[in-house]
Design a protein around this motif. Structure first.
Motif, PDB file in Angstrom:
ATOM      1  N   GLY A  46       0.804  -1.206   0.000  1.00 47.59           N
ATOM      2  CA  GLY A  46       0.000   0.000   0.000  1.00 47.59           C
ATOM      3  C   GLY A  46       0.832   1.248   0.000  1.00 47.59           C
ATOM      4  N   GLU A  49      -0.448   6.978   4.715  1.00 45.58           N
ATOM      5  CA  GLU A  49      -1.261   8.192   4.663  1.00 45.58           C
ATOM      6  C   GLU A  49      -0.412   9.403   4.269  1.00 45.58           C
ATOM      7  OE1 GLU A  49      -4.856   9.339   7.275  1.00 45.58           O
ATOM      8  OE2 GLU A  49      -3.098  10.251   8.240  1.00 45.58           O
ATOM      9  N   VAL A  58      -8.566   7.840  -8.966  1.00 49.38           N
ATOM     10  CA  VAL A  58      -8.095   6.454  -8.966  1.00 49.38           C
ATOM     11  C   VAL A  58      -9.128   5.616  -9.705  1.00 49.38           C
ATOM     12  CG1 VAL A  58      -7.630   4.421  -7.556  1.00 49.38           C
ATOM     13  CG2 VAL A  58      -6.808   6.656  -6.822  1.00 49.38           C
ATOM     14  N   GLU A  66      -8.511  -1.130  -0.546  1.00 50.34           N
ATOM     15  CA  GLU A  66      -9.172  -0.260   0.420  1.00 50.34           C
ATOM     16  C   GLU A  66      -8.451   1.073   0.390  1.00 50.34           C
ATOM     17  OE1 GLU A  66     -10.886  -1.235   4.500  1.00 50.34           O
ATOM     18  OE2 GLU A  66      -8.930  -0.327   4.961  1.00 50.34           O
ATOM     19  N   ILE A  67      -9.202   2.133   0.085  1.00 49.01           N
ATOM     20  CA  ILE A  67      -8.665   3.486   0.060  1.00 49.01           C
ATOM     21  C   ILE A  67      -9.326   4.249   1.202  1.00 49.01           C
ATOM     22  CG2 ILE A  67      -8.470   5.639  -1.242  1.00 49.01           C
ATOM     23  CD1 ILE A  67      -8.460   3.960  -3.803  1.00 49.01           C
ATOM     24  N   THR A  68      -8.503   4.802   2.079  1.00 45.49           N
ATOM     25  CA  THR A  68      -9.012   5.571   3.207  1.00 45.49           C
ATOM     26  C   THR A  68      -8.785   7.050   2.927  1.00 45.49           C
ATOM     27  OG1 THR A  68      -8.514   3.748   4.696  1.00 45.49           O
ATOM     28  CG2 THR A  68      -8.864   5.902   5.700  1.00 45.49           C
ATOM     29  N   MET A  84      -9.889  11.330  -4.894  1.00 39.51           N
ATOM     30  CA  MET A  84      -9.305  11.693  -3.604  1.00 39.51           C
ATOM     31  C   MET A  84      -9.117  13.210  -3.621  1.00 39.51           C
ATOM     32  SD  MET A  84      -6.626   8.533  -3.089  1.00 39.51           S
ATOM     33  CE  MET A  84      -5.630   8.996  -4.485  1.00 39.51           C
ATOM     34  N   HIS A  90      -5.009  10.652   2.732  1.00 38.93           N
ATOM     35  CA  HIS A  90      -5.491   9.411   2.141  1.00 38.93           C
ATOM     36  C   HIS A  90      -4.380   8.364   2.148  1.00 38.93           C
ATOM     37  CE1 HIS A  90      -4.046  11.987  -1.207  1.00 38.93           C
ATOM     38  NE2 HIS A  90      -3.486  10.870  -1.637  1.00 38.93           N
ATOM     39  N   LEU A  92      -3.799   3.846   0.959  1.00 36.15           N
ATOM     40  CA  LEU A  92      -4.423   2.685   0.338  1.00 36.15           C
ATOM     41  C   LEU A  92      -3.693   1.414   0.709  1.00 36.15           C
ATOM     42  CD1 LEU A  92      -2.770   1.562  -2.386  1.00 36.15           C
ATOM     43  CD2 LEU A  92      -3.628   3.677  -3.303  1.00 36.15           C
TER      44      LEU A  92
END
Length: 107
Positions: A46, A49, A58, A66-68, A84, A90, A92
């Protein structure tokens, strides 16, 4: 340095290959106004952040991720996309081996 792919038909999933335990990238376009980059992430790999000064699009080409964004997780699979927002944190994480196109527009 990017390879000139203009005017050539390409298959996205074959432009970059998975490598065990790694993240691989290939620049498709690199201009003053923005970039288009294809990435391949092995499962569990990944990006930590961070923030970016511009919106980033994306597009998931293969697999699941999973993208936060600002603490809110989003699970995406092939054929899905997310924007994003600029200046929002962010990160991932690849839920399976996955490939994505990252489009950054610098304006």
């Amino acid at each position: 340095m990017e390879q000139d792919l203009r005017g050539q038909t390409q298959t996205l999933v074959t432009l970059v290959e998975y490598q065990p335990g790694a993240v691989v990238s290939r620049t498709i376009l690199d201009r003053k106004t923005g970039t288009v980059t294809l990435f391949a992430f092995d499962a569990g790999q990944g990006l930590s952040e961070h923030t970016a000064p511009f919106d980033a699009l994306v597009i998931v080409v293969d697999g699941e991720v999973e993208i936060t964004i600002s603490g809110r997780p989003h699970q995406l699979k092939a054929g899905e996309m997310i924007i994003m927002p600029a200046n929002e944190p962010h990160a991932l994480r690849a839920l399976s081996p996955f490939k994505m196109i990252l489009v950054m527009i610098r304006s």
